[in-house]
Design a protein around this motif. Structure first.
Motif, short mmCIF file in Angstrom:
data_model
loop_
_atom_site.label_atom_id
_atom_site.label_comp_id
_atom_site.label_asym_id
_atom_site.label_seq_id
_atom_site.Cartn_x
_atom_site.Cartn_y
_atom_site.Cartn_z
N GLY A 33 0.81 -1.21 0.00
CA GLY A 33 0.00 0.00 0.00
C GLY A 33 0.84 1.26 0.00
N VAL A 34 0.53 2.19 -0.89
CA VAL A 34 1.20 3.49 -0.97
C VAL A 34 0.18 4.55 -0.54
N VAL A 35 0.51 5.31 0.51
CA VAL A 35 -0.40 6.30 1.07
C VAL A 35 -0.03 7.68 0.53
N PHE A 36 -1.01 8.37 -0.02
CA PHE A 36 -0.85 9.75 -0.48
C PHE A 36 -1.60 10.65 0.51
N ARG A 37 -0.85 11.54 1.14
CA ARG A 37 -1.44 12.49 2.10
C ARG A 37 -1.39 13.88 1.48
N LEU A 38 -2.56 14.36 1.13
CA LEU A 38 -2.68 15.65 0.45
C LEU A 38 -1.81 15.70 -0.81
N GLY A 39 -1.80 14.59 -1.52
CA GLY A 39 -1.09 14.53 -2.80
C GLY A 39 0.35 14.10 -2.73
N ARG A 40 0.90 13.93 -1.55
CA ARG A 40 2.30 13.53 -1.42
C ARG A 40 2.37 12.17 -0.75
N VAL A 41 3.43 11.41 -1.11
CA VAL A 41 3.63 10.09 -0.51
C VAL A 41 3.98 10.27 0.96
N ALA A 42 3.22 9.61 1.82
CA ALA A 42 3.40 9.75 3.27
C ALA A 42 3.97 8.45 3.84
N GLY A 43 5.14 8.55 4.45
CA GLY A 43 5.71 7.39 5.13
C GLY A 43 6.17 6.30 4.19
#
Length: 260
Positions: A33-43
């Motif tokens: 899983g790849v998390v995008f937080r407000l459009g940016r990769v998070a963590g």
């Protein structure tokens, strides 16, 4: 007062349940899983199992890490020796970096497919027809290297590339069939001529041995008679010795002189 506390507790509990339901995600064993937080990769990339995201802020993109089998459509091209062929192949690849596969390239499957098609056409133009038909292992390695070089930057690793089929025009098939038939006939004639040469040498040796021992020729004659008689034939062919004719010729008196 107590009733208000109970209502507030129920409200907070309901909000927590709603929050957990909105934030809970499950990543399967073969996914990352790849998390995008407000459009940016998070963590870091999320591992398989249960994970949480921030509702309405985070967006989870799942990437399949399994090996993908992708057929390459048949590509038509002209070989280095000016023969038109159609070649199709199959590519085995997998994602090794989920973040790069999502961020670096828009659609890594489509990118790998297009790269495989262009590389296959390039391989066709650089190879001879004999190489396409007989040296496929070397061509597979070259094709794999051509696809894998740009795919590394996409977070994709090419595991294997195989050329499946090489289709030739009917005229070329007939020409190759005639060539193969002529080659087989040539080899058959050479083998037959070599056998005749060896047989003639053996016969010459046998004749030399029999000339030294006349009794050997008589024994061979008797063996031939026995072999012919064993077939229960009504007609028996008996060879006449040539030496006897020569003896009678020498023993005959000379003809009388012709009077003029």
């Amino acid at each position: 007062m107590l009733q208000e506390l109970l209502v507030a507790g129920a409200t907070v509990g309901s909000a927590c349940v709603v929050y957990v339901a909105a934030a809970a995600r499950v990543v399967k064993q073969y996914e990352r899983g790849v998390v995008f937080r407000l459009g940016r990769v998070a963590g870091d990339v999320r591992a398989p199992g249960f994970t949480m995201v921030v509702p309405f802020v985070d967006r989870l993109r799942k990437v399949n890490m399994q090996i993908v089998t992708m057929p390459v459509p048949a590509q038509e091209g002209i070989t280095r020796d000016n023969v038109t062929v159609r070649v199709d192949a199959v590519v085995y690849f997998r994602v090794v970096n989920a973040a790069d596969a999502i961020v670096t390239v828009e659609d890594y499957r489509f990118a790998v497919s297009q790269m495989a098609q262009t590389s296959l056409r390039s391989i066709i133009g650089k190879s001879d027809l004999d190489d396409l038909l007989s040296s496929r292992e070397k061509l597979n390695q070259g094709l794999e290297l051509m696809i894998d070089s740009p795919a590394v930057g996409w977070g994709v690793q090419i595991d294997r590339v195989e050329i499946k089929d090489v289709s030739l025009p009917e005229t070329m098939k007939r020409s190759m069939a005639r060539q193969a038939e002529a080659d087989r006939e040539r080899r058959a004639r050479i083998i037959n001529a070599d056998a005749e040469l060896q047989a003639s040498k053996k016969l010459a040796e046998a004749a030399e041995q029999m000339s030294e021992q006349p009794a050997a020729l008589q024994l061979r004659l008797l063996q031939t008679v026995v072999a012919v008689a064993a077939e229960k034939n009504s007609t028996l062919v008996l060879p006449f010795p040539v030496e006897l004719l020569r003896f009678l010729e020498r023993a005959a008196p000379p003809p009388p002189p012709v009077e003029k």
